[in-house]
Enzyme design. Structure first.
Site, PDB file in Angstrom:
ATOM      1  N   ASP A  62      54.842-100.333  -1.845  1.00  0.00           N
ATOM      2  CA  ASP A  62      55.633 -99.447  -2.695  1.00  0.00           C
ATOM      3  C   ASP A  62      55.945 -98.149  -1.959  1.00  0.00           C
ATOM      4  OD1 ASP A  62      56.694 -97.779  -4.604  1.00  0.00           O
ATOM      5  OD2 ASP A  62      55.076 -98.022  -6.061  1.00  0.00           O
ATOM      6  N   GLU A 105      51.237 -97.562 -10.098  1.00  0.00           N
ATOM      7  CA  GLU A 105      52.572 -98.142  -9.903  1.00  0.00           C
ATOM      8  C   GLU A 105      52.554 -99.524  -9.249  1.00  0.00           C
ATOM      9  OE1 GLU A 105      54.536 -94.843  -8.069  1.00  0.00           O
ATOM     10  OE2 GLU A 105      54.547 -93.757  -9.967  1.00  0.00           O
ATOM     11  N   ASP A 161      58.272 -95.237 -15.880  1.00  0.00           N
ATOM     12  CA  ASP A 161      58.037 -94.972 -14.463  1.00  0.00           C
ATOM     13  C   ASP A 161      58.556 -93.563 -14.203  1.00  0.00           C
ATOM     14  OD1 ASP A 161      58.023 -94.744 -11.745  1.00  0.00           O
ATOM     15  OD2 ASP A 161      59.474 -96.348 -11.362  1.00  0.00           O
ATOM     16  N   LYS A 212      57.123 -84.198  -9.041  1.00  0.00           N
ATOM     17  CA  LYS A 212      55.979 -85.087  -8.857  1.00  0.00           C
ATOM     18  C   LYS A 212      55.218 -84.785  -7.569  1.00  0.00           C
ATOM     19  CE  LYS A 212      55.088 -90.077  -9.122  1.00  0.00           C
ATOM     20  NZ  LYS A 212      55.802 -91.362  -9.166  1.00  0.00           N
TER      21      LYS A 212
END
Lengths: 314, 612
Positions: free
Chosen positions: B196, B174, B11, B73
């Site tokens: 999420d 994810e 992850d 990211k």
């Protein structure tokens, strides 16, 4: 030939891929998915998921597939397309609009299941009454539609009460042509489909029991299998046990036993059969899980004990 | 059965990263070599030129703000000129520059790095942790990305994996990973939702799970909505107050900004359990006009934080509403609701979720670890024949091409199960036209410029004919990773047309190759260095042996001309060997080893002849 190509696939799977590839050109998406013509979105989605287990490219990740890779890719993409088209109301309507032959097939499917009902002979009075009504309705298209709809619905309800589901299905199909958006009709259709499946699978199961009594094991197995397809839990178990006794393909046993376990998760016997078949199919981790579950459900069962002991001697 | 090669799930988060693997029948997190489960996604270059990754990089961030890279990211796979990039750059303490083709570069010391290279450093750290755990090399990994990542962001993440020396088995969404971890090994049947809210991104996915099949029905999200935005609100609040009071813009001072950022994050986390918290930043800055250093001291209550972030929470709910409408699923039909990401610990977020879904979220799912665990499950599913898991994931955004008038023709709808493809026929519009340009877009707007431009594809070498006569089948394909590819074929001749890709924000194939070559050079250098070290040790051992033999030989050959000569030669060889052993030149070291080996055999020969 393709069947002789050296790839990491067992012959059975190869054949399935080749068979479905043959159907790629078929524009009837219902048939491609192996569901009945006009099947509901729910049924389509379920069929799509089941087929994904066999035809999703990920199932063969990193394997040597040769020419079968392209075949699989094509098949899966077509499955996605079929699922996407038939589960979306707008797209489904557009697809049916563009493919009259599929529409015809759906109508035939409805008709084939039940011959048209012979109308009871009518008295003179009734005939006159009908005449009048027909004339009146002809002047009023909205009423015509509603009445027709109501009539089909009430006929369908009668049929449901008599457990004549295939007839009910025909009536409802006609009702839904009169008004495709009617909620009551949709709900009834779903109900009828469900009941019909149950009835059919119960019928198959009974055939199976009879065949077994006659000693025709082959026929019994077929009947139990088709009962299992309709969701008959005991049928699934019977079919799985018969295959198990005959040293059948563990994967097929596994699939049937899984159905039985899904139907009755608390039945130890079902679960043990599933666990044994998983073990035979080489899926040790899954088998272990189910043995453990069986042990949890019924720790004193002698077979459970045997297996748990065999596996974990501590 | 041969032991299977280890595979891992990673992850790669905005703030933290996690690595996991399947152990026996259950996935488990692999702890870092320093013993923690989370590795901060932070990379730094120290003043002495050392590269730091993870916790150690995070600890020195305040004193080294310009050379500490975090939140990579949020920039990966984006274009420099994009509005969101420009927005993000304002709150970053490191320097962001533009590359050759509107890509983003990060200045680190005297070098500029692409985003995939930065993320690769984090990935390499995780790879090393996994290798320490397994005690052998690890090459294969599944890496997760937010479901709402577009093609460019996915490509760039995959590039990062390659640069880190990993074979990326799969780029996985994810929320899907979270669902996999939740449903793995259980007999789950029914619809579930995954909410999420992570460090940088928000995703919501609706799935239907049944006997090992994980079928994603719909997904949606925002790749610029996460914990960092909540921190940003607190930073802005602190900075605005300070500006009012002292007329100083703290955000212009990189070190002050870095301290504000850490304090804001800490306060936000504390407010998930406490009702109020103190922010103390002594000596935050010195006024330009002289005078004593200024301090920042504030109290932040939970209510104030909620007020500052109210619209962010509301946005998550709006996106949920859209996705559920698209999925045609009612929240009451859900069997389970899973919360993922550190931000879901915030009480206001939990309340909003409960209110919308009218149910309590699932307990027993670790919001920070579940995604990595799911990635490990998928890594296993792809490499293990016994696995019964099938994943039917979808493409999060619609794919289309630009058409006349600045509009878009959608070719593949969002929420279509992948892999999928669509073939479109393109005609030439002029006589003897030999090229056709196709602009491929991703997004939901009808207007071309409001969507993300994935790339411009130019079909070249078309055969010359009257206009409209040349028909080219162009096939757009989205693979299981959500990555888009385009191929073209002349309808009549069946000839494959070549396609040239331009205007893509990611690394070009050449750039990637150069980076990979550099990596290989580095590896080679490391290998040579190691070899030199071994040889140096060998040489030193030989020198010691010769030196020890010397007195014995001197004694034995006293007065013998032949012996004297050997001694002279040995002394000379030692003189040459000494600097070689120190400096470590591979050629000289090897030469000296040869001479000394010969010297020793000579010595031994002499001693034998004399009869000792």
């Amino acid at each position: 030939m393709s069947m002789d190509e050296k790839v990491d696939l067992d012959p059975e799977r190869k054949q399935e891929i080749l068979d479905l590839e043959q159907k790629l050109g078929n524009n009837n998406l219902f048939e491609f998915l192996g569901v009945s013509n006009g099947a509901s979105a729910e049924d389509v989605r379920t069929a799509f998921r089941e087929l994904s287990r066999k035809f999703h490219p990920d199932r063969y990740f990193g394997k040597q597939l040769g020419s079968f890779k392209v075949r699989l890719d094509k098949i899966f993409k077509k499955l996605v397309e079929a699922n996407q088209t038939l589960t979306d109301d707008v797209r489904r309507a557009a697809y049916l609009e563009a493919n009259p032959f599929v529409r015809a097939a759906i109508r035939n499917a409805g008709a084939a299941q039940a011959p048209p009902i012979a109308a009871a002979p009518k008295t003179e009075d009734e005939k006159q009454h009908d005449e009048e009504r027909r004339a009146r309705l002809a002047r009023h298209p909205y009423l015509l539609k509603t009445n027709k709809l109501q009539e089909f619905v009430s006929r369908a309800k009668d049929a449901i009460a008599k457990k004549e589901f295939s007839q009910a299905f025909t009536h409802l199909n006609q009702a839904s042509q009169a008004d495709p958006n009617n909620v009551e009709v949709k709900n009834l259709l779903a109900e009828v489909r469900k009941q019909n499946d149950i009835q059919r699978s119960e019928g198959s199961f009974k055939h199976g029991v009879e065949a077994l009594a006659r000693g025709d094991d082959n026929l019994a197995l077929q009947a139990f299998k088709s009962a299992a397809n309709g969701g008959h839990v005991l049928g699934a178990f019977k079919a799985a046990s018969m295959l198990d006794a005959a040293n059948g393909d563990p994967r097929e046993i596994k699939t049937l036993a899984q159905k039985a376990v899904d139907g009755e998760p608390k039945n130890v016997e079902y679960r043990l059969l599933l666990a044994r078949s998983l073990e035979a199919a080489g899926m040790k981790a899954m088998a272990k899980k189910h043995f453990e579950e069986a042990a949890r459900l019924e720790p004193d069962n002698p077979e459970v004990k045997k297996h748990v002991k065999k596996r974990w001697p501590f | 059965m041969a032991e299977r090669e280890p595979v891992i799930g990673i992850d790669l988060g905005t703030t933290n990263s996690v690595v996991a693997t399947l152990q026996g029948a259950a996935p488990a997190v692999i702890k870092s070599r320093s013993g923690s489960t989370l590795t901060p996604s932070i990379v730094a270059l120290t003043k002495t030129g050392k590269t730091l990754v993870g916790e150690i990089a995070k600890r020195q961030a305040v004193t080294n703000p310009e050379s500490t890279v975090y939140s990579a990211k949020r920039l990966i796979g984006r274009k420099f000129s994009a509005k969101q990039t420009q927005q993000a750059v304002k709150n970053l303490s490191y320097r962001v520059e533009t590359g050759d083709h509107d890509d983003i570069r990060i200045r680190l010391g005297d070098k500029t790095l692409s985003l995939p290279e930065v993320s690769a450093m984090v990935l390499r750290e995780l790879k090393l942790d996994a290798e320490a755990f397994f005690g052998k090399p690890v090459r294969k990994a599944v890496i997760t990305v937010p479901a709402y990542f577009n093609d460019g962001q996915r490509q760039a993440t995959k590039d990062a994996g390659r640069i880190a020396g990993l074979e990326v088995l799969r780029i996985l969404n994810e929320p899907t990973a979270a669902a996999l971890a939740y449903g793995f090994g259980k007999n789950v049947n029914g619809k579930i939702a995954v909410f999420d809210l992570g460090g940088g991104t928000f995703d919501i996915s609706v799935l239907e799970v049944g006997s090992g099949v994980f079928d994603v029905i719909a997904t949606g999200g925002d790749t610029y909505l996460g914990g960092e935005d909540f921190d940003g609100r607190v930073i802005d609040w602190l900075a605005a107050d300070f500006q009012k009071e002292h007329s100083i813009d703290l955000k212009a001072d990189r070190m002050a900004l870095q301290r504000l950022k850490q304090a804001a994050e800490k306060a936000k986390i504390e407010l998930s359990t406490a009702r109020e918290t103190q922010l103390n930043l002594p000596f935050i800055c010195t006024p330009a006009g002289g005078g004593g250093a200024l301090h920042l001291q504030k109290t932040l209550t939970r209510e104030k934080l909620e007020e500052l972030c109210a619209d962010l929470v509301a946005r998550t709910v709006t996106i949920c509403e859209q996705v559920f409408a698209e999925a045609r699923v009612k929240t009451i039909d859900l069997k389970e609701m899973i919360l993922v990401g550190g931000m879901t610990r915030m009480p206001r977020v939990q309340d909003a979720v409960k209110e919308y879904f009218r149910r309590d979220p699932c307990r027993g799912v670790h919001p920070d670890e579940v995604v990595a665990l799911g990635a490990a499950v998928q890594a296993d599913a792809l490499t293990n024949e016994e696995s019964d898991v099938v994943l039917l994931d979808v493409t999060p955004q619609s794919l289309g091409v630009a058409i006349a008038g600045g509009y878009v023709r959608t070719l593949i709808q969002k929420n279509t199960t992948v892999p999928t493809s669509f073939t479109e026929v393109f005609n030439t519009s002029r006589d003897n036209q030999t090229t056709v340009k196709i602009m491929v877009l991703q997004g939901e707007s009808d207007l071309a410029h409001k969507n993300e431009l994935l790339g411009e594809f130019i079909l070249t070498g078309l055969r010359q004919a009257k206009r409209g006569e040349v028909e080219v089948d162009v096939t757009f394909e989205i693979n299981s990773e959500g990555i888009v590819s385009v191929s073209a074929r002349d309808r009549e001749t069946g000839q494959q047309q070549s396609i040239q890709v331009t205007a893509s924000g990611g690394l070009t194939e050449d750039e990637l190759k150069r980076i990979l070559d550099e990596q290989a050079d580095l590896m080679l250098e490391a290998k040579v260095e190691e070899e030199v070290k071994t040889k140096q040790t060998e040489l030193k051992a030989l020198m010691k042996e010769v030196t020890e033999l010397m007195p014995q030989l001197t004694e034995a050959t006293r007065g013998d001309e032949f012996g004297q000569d050997a001694l002279r030669k040995a002394n000379k060889a030692l003189e040459v060997a000494r600097p070689a052993a120190e400096r470590g030149d591979l050629v000289k070291v090897t030469e000296s080893i040869d001479t000394l080996t010969r010297t020793i055999s000579l010595f031994k020969g002499v001693l034998q002849r004399i009869g000792r």
